[in-house]
Design an enzyme around this catalytic site. Structure first.
Site, PDB file in Angstrom:
ATOM      1  N   ASP A   1      60.075 -41.825  10.108  1.00  0.00           N
ATOM      2  CA  ASP A   1      61.205 -41.796   9.186  1.00  0.00           C
ATOM      3  C   ASP A   1      61.138 -40.494   8.391  1.00  0.00           C
ATOM      4  O   ASP A   1      60.097 -40.181   7.789  1.00  0.00           O
ATOM      5  CB  ASP A   1      61.159 -42.995   8.234  1.00  0.00           C
ATOM      6  CG  ASP A   1      62.436 -43.130   7.428  1.00  0.00           C
ATOM      7  OD1 ASP A   1      63.369 -43.808   7.902  1.00  0.00           O
ATOM      8  OD2 ASP A   1      62.512 -42.531   6.335  1.00  0.00           O
TER       9      ASP A   1
ATOM     10  N   ASN B   1      71.040 -34.720   2.497  1.00  0.00           N
ATOM     11  CA  ASN B   1      72.482 -34.917   2.642  1.00  0.00           C
ATOM     12  C   ASN B   1      73.209 -34.671   1.324  1.00  0.00           C
ATOM     13  O   ASN B   1      74.266 -34.028   1.290  1.00  0.00           O
ATOM     14  CB  ASN B   1      72.778 -36.328   3.128  1.00  0.00           C
ATOM     15  CG  ASN B   1      72.599 -36.487   4.627  1.00  0.00           C
ATOM     16  OD1 ASN B   1      72.715 -35.522   5.387  1.00  0.00           O
ATOM     17  ND2 ASN B   1      72.300 -37.706   5.062  1.00  0.00           N
TER      18      ASN B   1
ATOM     19  N   HIS C   1      76.287 -33.396   4.899  1.00  0.00           N
ATOM     20  CA  HIS C   1      75.899 -34.152   6.092  1.00  0.00           C
ATOM     21  C   HIS C   1      75.684 -33.263   7.320  1.00  0.00           C
ATOM     22  O   HIS C   1      74.904 -33.623   8.210  1.00  0.00           O
ATOM     23  CB  HIS C   1      76.943 -35.223   6.390  1.00  0.00           C
ATOM     24  CG  HIS C   1      76.925 -36.357   5.410  1.00  0.00           C
ATOM     25  ND1 HIS C   1      75.998 -37.369   5.468  1.00  0.00           N
ATOM     26  CD2 HIS C   1      77.691 -36.616   4.314  1.00  0.00           C
ATOM     27  CE1 HIS C   1      76.196 -38.219   4.478  1.00  0.00           C
ATOM     28  NE2 HIS C   1      77.223 -37.789   3.757  1.00  0.00           N
TER      29      HIS C   1
ATOM     30  N   ASP D   1      72.546 -33.420   9.771  1.00  0.00           N
ATOM     31  CA  ASP D   1      72.597 -33.453  11.235  1.00  0.00           C
ATOM     32  C   ASP D   1      71.688 -32.390  11.844  1.00  0.00           C
ATOM     33  O   ASP D   1      71.014 -32.640  12.854  1.00  0.00           O
ATOM     34  CB  ASP D   1      74.035 -33.228  11.724  1.00  0.00           C
ATOM     35  CG  ASP D   1      74.928 -34.436  11.471  1.00  0.00           C
ATOM     36  OD1 ASP D   1      74.391 -35.510  11.111  1.00  0.00           O
ATOM     37  OD2 ASP D   1      76.156 -34.309  11.624  1.00  0.00           O
TER      38      ASP D   1
ATOM     39  N   GLU E   1      67.835 -41.976   9.969  1.00  0.00           N
ATOM     40  CA  GLU E   1      66.773 -40.970  10.071  1.00  0.00           C
ATOM     41  C   GLU E   1      65.497 -41.549  10.662  1.00  0.00           C
ATOM     42  O   GLU E   1      64.412 -40.975  10.496  1.00  0.00           O
ATOM     43  CB  GLU E   1      66.497 -40.356   8.690  1.00  0.00           C
ATOM     44  CG  GLU E   1      65.958 -41.322   7.646  1.00  0.00           C
ATOM     45  CD  GLU E   1      67.041 -42.027   6.842  1.00  0.00           C
ATOM     46  OE1 GLU E   1      66.752 -42.430   5.695  1.00  0.00           O
ATOM     47  OE2 GLU E   1      68.169 -42.163   7.347  1.00  0.00           O
TER      48      GLU E   1
END
Length: 329
Positions: free
Chosen positions: A197, A205, A210, A214, A240
């Site tokens: 994670d 973010n 965002h 990505d 994630e």
């Protein structure tokens, strides 16, 4: 006796028709297929109007010449003749046929050799149809089927993979891991499980947008792909969170793999654009079959619990034992 005599009379009439060359020629000319009759030497003796329409040659141009003139593919013509010599007939034999003015066509030839009652060969009768349209349809169907197969494969790939990282998705990863376990002999299954994670991903973010998030996810997917062995199953579990199923790996080996991933992530800042670079860390929980779990569901649950232990313990670390953490250096 009356019926027998009538049957004999009809047969005599039929034989009379066959014996009359003019009537026989009328019958052949009326045939919608191109009809070519050759002599025992395979020279063209009869060439109907349908043949002229098909090939484009006038009768005067072909009568007395060898029938091979009409079929330019010598190997196919030779094969047809060999089949005729062996079996006495062929049915729907496809080969190229010559057009006088225009490209070759695909011809379907049915033919039979004719002999008298003493077995002496009298010649060969060829019935020829233009199969070009049929072949075009078949070729189009093959192309369409190939395109459909490609589309189905593409849709299957999209259904099984995460579009951003191009790793397997959760469902496909579980299926692949189950297949790995089934491949082991009974009682000998070994599978390491590492769940990752990305730490404080929401802050990335929130701070950079965002698209930046990505980019970080893609970069982590690349690291996983680079570190994985052939046969390892790596996937994005969602958000994630990522997973690696490691066939044949015990708990220690799975923990070392997770630690290599953790170190690689920490040492590779992610460039968001030309001016912004983000340092990312990752936490991981590790388990293994049969070291600490009996089945895949239990192994995933245990690895997930250890992942959250790593998060609670300060992040940027690997936990492979519920009582002992593998802290980052």
């Amino acid at each position: 006796m009356g019926r027998s005599n009538a049957a004999l009379a009809r047969r005599a009439d039929f034989l009379a028709v066959l014996a009359d060359p003019d009537l026989l020629q009328l019958m052949l000319v009326a045939c919608p297929d191109a009809v070519v009759v050759t002599s025992p030497e395979e020279r063209i003796a009869l060439y109907t109007g349908a043949s002229e329409a098909l090939f484009g040659f006038a009768p005067i141009e072909v009568l007395g010449r060898r029938a091979g003139l009409l079929f330019p593919d010598r190997d196919a013509w030779r094969e047809l003749q060999e089949t005729l010599a062996r079996d006495g007939y062929v049915r729907t034999f496809e080969l190229a046929a010559r057009r006088k003015d225009g490209p070759n066509l695909v011809a379907a030839v049915s033919a039979a050799r004719v002999a008298n009652r003493f077995g002496e060969r009298l010649g060969t009768v060829y019935y020829i149809r233009d199969h070009s349209a049929v072949r075009e349809i078949e070729d189009a169907l093959r192309r369409n089927n190939a395109q459909l197969s490609t589309l189905v494969a593409r849709l299957d790939h999209l259904a099984r993979h995460d579009p951003l990282t191009r790793l397997l998705n959760r469902a496909a990863a579980y299926e692949a891991a189950e297949n790995v376990l089934l491949a082991f002999p009974v009682g000998e299954a070994r599978l390491g499980v590492a769940i990752f994670d990305l730490d404080r991903f929401k802050a990335i973010n929130d701070s950079y947008g965002h698209l930046a998030g990505d980019t970080v996810l893609e970069a982590f997917g690349t690291i996983l792909r680079q570190q994985a062995r052939h046969g390892d199953v790596i996937a994005r579990f969602g958000g994630e969170e990522f997973v690696a199923f490691l066939p044949g790996a015990g708990l220690d080996e799975a923990a070392r793999f997770a630690e290599r991933i953790r170190e690689a992530v920490q040492l590779r800042p992610v460039a968001i654009d030309d001016t912004i670079t983000v340092t990312v860390t990752v936490s991981a929980g590790v388990s293994a079959i049969p070291d600490c779990a009996e089945n895949l569901e239990e192994a995933v649950r245990l690895a997930d619990e250890r992942l959250y232990e790593a998060k609670r313990g300060g992040r940027n670390r690997v936990v492979a034992d519920s009582c002992q953490q593998r802290n980052a250096a």
